[in-house]
Design a protein around this motif. Sequence first.
Motif, mmCIF file in Angstrom:
data_model
loop_
_atom_site.group_PDB
_atom_site.id
_atom_site.type_symbol
_atom_site.label_atom_id
_atom_site.label_comp_id
_atom_site.label_asym_id
_atom_site.label_seq_id
_atom_site.Cartn_x
_atom_site.Cartn_y
_atom_site.Cartn_z
ATOM 1 N N ARG A 1 4.507 -4.983 2.278
ATOM 2 C CA ARG A 1 3.976 -3.964 3.194
ATOM 3 C C ARG A 1 3.367 -2.799 2.418
ATOM 4 N NH1 ARG A 1 7.158 -1.367 8.322
ATOM 5 N NH2 ARG A 1 5.342 -0.357 9.191
ATOM 6 N N ALA A 2 4.105 -2.294 1.423
ATOM 7 C CA ALA A 2 3.637 -1.132 0.660
ATOM 8 C C ALA A 2 2.486 -1.485 -0.281
ATOM 9 C CB ALA A 2 4.797 -0.531 -0.134
ATOM 10 N N GLN B 1 4.127 -10.200 12.126
ATOM 11 C CA GLN B 1 3.910 -9.261 13.226
ATOM 12 C C GLN B 1 3.796 -10.059 14.511
ATOM 13 O OE1 GLN B 1 3.641 -5.890 12.571
ATOM 14 N NE2 GLN B 1 3.496 -5.421 14.717
ATOM 15 N N TYR C 1 0.415 -4.288 -0.340
ATOM 16 C CA TYR C 1 -0.733 -5.027 0.165
ATOM 17 C C TYR C 1 -1.181 -4.576 1.554
ATOM 18 C CZ TYR C 1 0.172 -8.107 -3.749
ATOM 19 O OH TYR C 1 0.370 -8.600 -5.007
ATOM 20 N N GLY C 2 -0.406 -3.687 2.149
ATOM 21 C CA GLY C 2 -0.784 -3.168 3.463
ATOM 22 C C GLY C 2 -0.653 -4.174 4.585
ATOM 23 N N LEU C 3 0.089 -5.257 4.366
ATOM 24 C CA LEU C 3 0.275 -6.234 5.435
ATOM 25 C C LEU C 3 1.281 -5.705 6.446
ATOM 26 C CD1 LEU C 3 0.403 -9.605 3.481
ATOM 27 C CD2 LEU C 3 -1.424 -8.772 4.936
ATOM 28 N N PRO C 4 1.024 -5.935 7.725
ATOM 29 C CA PRO C 4 1.984 -5.479 8.738
ATOM 30 C C PRO C 4 3.234 -6.349 8.713
ATOM 31 C CG PRO C 4 0.245 -6.763 9.767
ATOM 32 C CD PRO C 4 -0.122 -6.626 8.308
ATOM 33 N N SER D 1 9.254 -5.437 1.955
ATOM 34 C CA SER D 1 8.905 -4.020 1.785
ATOM 35 C C SER D 1 7.793 -3.865 0.747
ATOM 36 C CB SER D 1 10.133 -3.213 1.368
ATOM 37 O OG SER D 1 11.092 -3.221 2.402
#
Length: 155
Positions: free
Chosen positions: A54-55, A154, A57-60, A51
């Motif tokens: 994702r938040a 992903q 570093y913007g990685l999916p 989480s």
Amino acid sequence: MESVPEGDGEGEGEGGDNGAGGGGPVQDAVALEGEGPVIARARHGAVGFLSRVRAGYGLPVSARAKDLTQWVVSELVTNARRHAPGPVYMELRICGFAVEVVVRDGDPVLPVARTADAGRVGQQGLEIVTAVAESLGIRREPAGKRVTARIVLQE
């Protein structure tokens, strides 16, 4: 869970970038000691790590990747706690577009995947981890072994 110092760096960056956007390694490490729900804490720690990735570093990170990571963490930590003396250490790190789950323990005996047996109950975790992970590496270390499973973030 208690944070532990980063490892020796050996094996980091294998097969790709070890961070997000070239900003250095994205990783977390914990010692899994004591009694109680250690395995549940490890799973929750893995979800929290993904989480934050994702938040921050913007990685999916797909829902499937979160589910598989929790499952792999559960299997590897359970095996280490059941079969190895002493503490168990778990590292999570981002390598390119995958998360690596690294579990280290003090037992130098390397686990071996068994052949399929429809009559066997249990003892199939390593085979399933092999099936769901992009890769699985097992190696001896000076004080035990390291098991590393890589899961794509992903599909």
